[in-house]
Design a protein around this motif. Sequence first.
Motif, PDB file in Angstrom:
ATOM      1  N   ALA A   5      -3.096  21.075  -0.674  1.00  0.00           N
ATOM      2  CA  ALA A   5      -1.875  20.304  -0.419  1.00  0.00           C
ATOM      3  C   ALA A   5      -1.882  19.764   1.009  1.00  0.00           C
ATOM      4  O   ALA A   5      -1.536  18.599   1.243  1.00  0.00           O
ATOM      5  CB  ALA A   5      -0.639  21.157  -0.664  1.00  0.00           C
ATOM      6  N   LEU A   6      -2.302  20.597   1.952  1.00  0.00           N
ATOM      7  CA  LEU A   6      -2.396  20.144   3.344  1.00  0.00           C
ATOM      8  C   LEU A   6      -3.411  19.009   3.481  1.00  0.00           C
ATOM      9  O   LEU A   6      -3.176  18.031   4.197  1.00  0.00           O
ATOM     10  CB  LEU A   6      -2.768  21.311   4.262  1.00  0.00           C
ATOM     11  N   ASP A   7      -4.534  19.132   2.772  1.00  0.00           N
ATOM     12  CA  ASP A   7      -5.554  18.077   2.793  1.00  0.00           C
ATOM     13  C   ASP A   7      -5.005  16.775   2.215  1.00  0.00           C
ATOM     14  O   ASP A   7      -5.247  15.697   2.755  1.00  0.00           O
ATOM     15  CB  ASP A   7      -6.798  18.492   1.999  1.00  0.00           C
ATOM     16  N   VAL A   8      -4.260  16.878   1.119  1.00  0.00           N
ATOM     17  CA  VAL A   8      -3.676  15.692   0.490  1.00  0.00           C
ATOM     18  C   VAL A   8      -2.707  15.003   1.452  1.00  0.00           C
ATOM     19  O   VAL A   8      -2.735  13.784   1.607  1.00  0.00           O
ATOM     20  CB  VAL A   8      -2.979  16.051  -0.848  1.00  0.00           C
ATOM     21  N   VAL A   9      -1.867  15.795   2.107  1.00  0.00           N
ATOM     22  CA  VAL A   9      -0.911  15.217   3.061  1.00  0.00           C
ATOM     23  C   VAL A   9      -1.664  14.555   4.219  1.00  0.00           C
ATOM     24  O   VAL A   9      -1.348  13.424   4.612  1.00  0.00           O
ATOM     25  CB  VAL A   9       0.094  16.277   3.571  1.00  0.00           C
ATOM     26  N   GLN A  10      -2.667  15.234   4.751  1.00  0.00           N
ATOM     27  CA  GLN A  10      -3.433  14.673   5.856  1.00  0.00           C
ATOM     28  C   GLN A  10      -4.126  13.369   5.443  1.00  0.00           C
ATOM     29  O   GLN A  10      -4.087  12.374   6.170  1.00  0.00           O
ATOM     30  CB  GLN A  10      -4.464  15.685   6.344  1.00  0.00           C
ATOM     31  N   ASP A  11      -4.756  13.370   4.261  1.00  0.00           N
ATOM     32  CA  ASP A  11      -5.408  12.155   3.761  1.00  0.00           C
ATOM     33  C   ASP A  11      -4.391  11.036   3.561  1.00  0.00           C
ATOM     34  O   ASP A  11      -4.663   9.873   3.850  1.00  0.00           O
ATOM     35  CB  ASP A  11      -6.128  12.427   2.434  1.00  0.00           C
ATOM     36  N   SER A  12      -3.212  11.401   3.070  1.00  0.00           N
ATOM     37  CA  SER A  12      -2.158  10.413   2.841  1.00  0.00           C
ATOM     38  C   SER A  12      -1.700   9.783   4.157  1.00  0.00           C
ATOM     39  O   SER A  12      -1.486   8.567   4.227  1.00  0.00           O
ATOM     40  CB  SER A  12      -0.958  11.058   2.141  1.00  0.00           C
ATOM     41  N   ILE A  13      -1.554  10.599   5.176  1.00  0.00           N
ATOM     42  CA  ILE A  13      -1.144  10.088   6.488  1.00  0.00           C
ATOM     43  C   ILE A  13      -2.206   9.135   7.033  1.00  0.00           C
ATOM     44  O   ILE A  13      -1.885   8.063   7.551  1.00  0.00           O
ATOM     45  CB  ILE A  13      -0.859  11.242   7.470  1.00  0.00           C
ATOM     46  N   GLN A  14      -3.480   9.515   6.881  1.00  0.00           N
ATOM     47  CA  GLN A  14      -4.564   8.638   7.350  1.00  0.00           C
ATOM     48  C   GLN A  14      -4.545   7.305   6.610  1.00  0.00           C
ATOM     49  O   GLN A  14      -4.651   6.248   7.225  1.00  0.00           O
ATOM     50  CB  GLN A  14      -5.917   9.312   7.146  1.00  0.00           C
ATOM     51  N   LYS A  15      -4.408   7.364   5.289  1.00  0.00           N
ATOM     52  CA  LYS A  15      -4.362   6.132   4.490  1.00  0.00           C
ATOM     53  C   LYS A  15      -3.181   5.271   4.911  1.00  0.00           C
ATOM     54  O   LYS A  15      -3.297   4.045   5.024  1.00  0.00           O
ATOM     55  CB  LYS A  15      -4.247   6.459   2.993  1.00  0.00           C
ATOM     56  N   ALA A  16      -2.048   5.909   5.129  1.00  0.00           N
ATOM     57  CA  ALA A  16      -0.840   5.176   5.520  1.00  0.00           C
ATOM     58  C   ALA A  16      -1.022   4.519   6.883  1.00  0.00           C
ATOM     59  O   ALA A  16      -0.642   3.358   7.070  1.00  0.00           O
ATOM     60  CB  ALA A  16       0.364   6.114   5.531  1.00  0.00           C
ATOM     61  N   MET A  17      -1.604   5.246   7.830  1.00  0.00           N
ATOM     62  CA  MET A  17      -1.815   4.683   9.170  1.00  0.00           C
ATOM     63  C   MET A  17      -2.727   3.454   9.105  1.00  0.00           C
ATOM     64  O   MET A  17      -2.502   2.470   9.805  1.00  0.00           O
ATOM     65  CB  MET A  17      -2.421   5.724  10.115  1.00  0.00           C
ATOM     66  N   LEU A  18      -3.727   3.521   8.238  1.00  0.00           N
ATOM     67  CA  LEU A  18      -4.659   2.394   8.108  1.00  0.00           C
ATOM     68  C   LEU A  18      -4.012   1.173   7.448  1.00  0.00           C
ATOM     69  O   LEU A  18      -4.429   0.039   7.693  1.00  0.00           O
ATOM     70  CB  LEU A  18      -5.903   2.818   7.309  1.00  0.00           C
ATOM     71  N   SER A  19      -3.007   1.408   6.615  1.00  0.00           N
ATOM     72  CA  SER A  19      -2.384   0.280   5.918  1.00  0.00           C
ATOM     73  C   SER A  19      -0.953   0.013   6.378  1.00  0.00           C
ATOM     74  O   SER A  19      -0.234  -0.750   5.745  1.00  0.00           O
ATOM     75  CB  SER A  19      -2.421   0.518   4.411  1.00  0.00           C
ATOM     76  N   LEU A  20      -0.563   0.607   7.479  1.00  0.00           N
ATOM     77  CA  LEU A  20       0.798   0.455   8.000  1.00  0.00           C
ATOM     78  C   LEU A  20       1.144  -1.003   8.284  1.00  0.00           C
ATOM     79  O   LEU A  20       2.283  -1.421   8.089  1.00  0.00           O
ATOM     80  CB  LEU A  20       0.962   1.302   9.266  1.00  0.00           C
ATOM     81  N   ASP A  21       0.152  -1.780   8.705  1.00  0.00           N
ATOM     82  CA  ASP A  21       0.406  -3.195   8.999  1.00  0.00           C
ATOM     83  C   ASP A  21       0.787  -3.992   7.750  1.00  0.00           C
ATOM     84  O   ASP A  21       1.382  -5.060   7.851  1.00  0.00           O
ATOM     85  CB  ASP A  21      -0.814  -3.822   9.686  1.00  0.00           C
ATOM     86  N   SER A  74       9.552   5.239  -0.109  1.00  0.00           N
ATOM     87  CA  SER A  74       8.911   5.081  -1.422  1.00  0.00           C
ATOM     88  C   SER A  74       7.450   4.673  -1.270  1.00  0.00           C
ATOM     89  O   SER A  74       6.601   5.101  -2.053  1.00  0.00           O
ATOM     90  CB  SER A  74       9.669   4.092  -2.307  1.00  0.00           C
ATOM     91  N   TRP A  75       7.138   3.886  -0.240  1.00  0.00           N
ATOM     92  CA  TRP A  75       5.745   3.486   0.031  1.00  0.00           C
ATOM     93  C   TRP A  75       4.884   4.717   0.316  1.00  0.00           C
ATOM     94  O   TRP A  75       3.802   4.880  -0.239  1.00  0.00           O
ATOM     95  CB  TRP A  75       5.759   2.520   1.223  1.00  0.00           C
ATOM     96  N   PHE A  76       5.380   5.626   1.150  1.00  0.00           N
ATOM     97  CA  PHE A  76       4.583   6.799   1.495  1.00  0.00           C
ATOM     98  C   PHE A  76       4.527   7.805   0.343  1.00  0.00           C
ATOM     99  O   PHE A  76       3.492   8.419   0.109  1.00  0.00           O
ATOM    100  CB  PHE A  76       5.072   7.469   2.784  1.00  0.00           C
ATOM    101  N   TYR A  77       5.617   7.961  -0.391  1.00  0.00           N
ATOM    102  CA  TYR A  77       5.578   8.836  -1.566  1.00  0.00           C
ATOM    103  C   TYR A  77       4.509   8.360  -2.538  1.00  0.00           C
ATOM    104  O   TYR A  77       3.780   9.160  -3.122  1.00  0.00           O
ATOM    105  CB  TYR A  77       6.934   8.886  -2.270  1.00  0.00           C
ATOM    106  N   LYS A  78       4.421   7.064  -2.709  1.00  0.00           N
ATOM    107  CA  LYS A  78       3.414   6.498  -3.615  1.00  0.00           C
ATOM    108  C   LYS A  78       2.012   6.870  -3.127  1.00  0.00           C
ATOM    109  O   LYS A  78       1.151   7.261  -3.923  1.00  0.00           O
ATOM    110  CB  LYS A  78       3.578   4.976  -3.670  1.00  0.00           C
ATOM    111  N   ILE A  79       1.795   6.790  -1.832  1.00  0.00           N
ATOM    112  CA  ILE A  79       0.488   7.155  -1.265  1.00  0.00           C
ATOM    113  C   ILE A  79       0.197   8.639  -1.514  1.00  0.00           C
ATOM    114  O   ILE A  79      -0.904   9.000  -1.933  1.00  0.00           O
ATOM    115  CB  ILE A  79       0.429   6.821   0.245  1.00  0.00           C
ATOM    116  N   VAL A  80       1.185   9.507  -1.297  1.00  0.00           N
ATOM    117  CA  VAL A  80       0.988  10.951  -1.499  1.00  0.00           C
ATOM    118  C   VAL A  80       0.676  11.238  -2.975  1.00  0.00           C
ATOM    119  O   VAL A  80      -0.271  11.981  -3.282  1.00  0.00           O
ATOM    120  CB  VAL A  80       2.214  11.770  -1.033  1.00  0.00           C
TER     121      VAL A  80
END
Length: 172
Positions: free
Chosen positions: A38-54, A64-70
Motif C-alpha cells: 500500500a505504501l508503494d502504491v501511494v508512493q508510485d501514485s505521488i510520483q505519477k501525479a507529480m510527473l503529470s501535474l502540469d 478525483s484526479w489523484f484518487y483515479k491515479i491511486v
Amino acid sequence: MKTRNAFQHEEVFVQFIREQKERFYLLAYSYTKNEQDALDVVQDSIQKAMLSLDRLENVTYMKSWFYKIVVRTAIDFLRKHKRLQVTDDDTLQYLTPAQEDVYENVDLEHALDELPQMYREVVILHYFEDLKLADVANILDIKLSTAKSRLYKALKLLKIQLEDVKGETAHG
C-alpha cells in the motif's frame, strides 16, 4: 521551465497529499491488503501525479484526479504481482489510524472483503472516501449509471452477507 501556474499546482498538491495521506494509504490498502505494498502504491501514485501535474487544468479536480491515479496504480500493482493477500483483524486494527469512518465493524469489513472488487471499490470510494457517485464513475472510468447499479448491487450483497452473519451468531 515551470510556469507560475505549475508551481502553484505543485504547492497545492503537496499540501493536499500531506493532509490526505492516511486516506490514500487506506484506499491503497483496501486493494493490496499489505502495508508495504500500500505504501508503494501511494508512493508510485505521488510520483505519477507529480510527473503529470502540469496536465491538471483545474486544482478543484485534484481530489478525483489523484484518487483515479491511486486506484489505477493499485490495480496495476495487483495485475503485475498477480496476487491478493488476506490480512488478519489484529494487523488491520494495528495499521488503521483511529478515524471515525474507518471500518469499525468487523462483520462489515469481512462482508466488504467478500465483495467482488468492482462492487467493493464503488462502496469504498462513495461511502468511506465521501466521493459523489459522479466522481466515483470518473475515477473508475465507468458511466454514472454503471456506478449507480454497482453500488445498488453491492449494497444488496452486503445486506445479504450481513444478515447471514447475524443469523449465524443468533443460532451459534
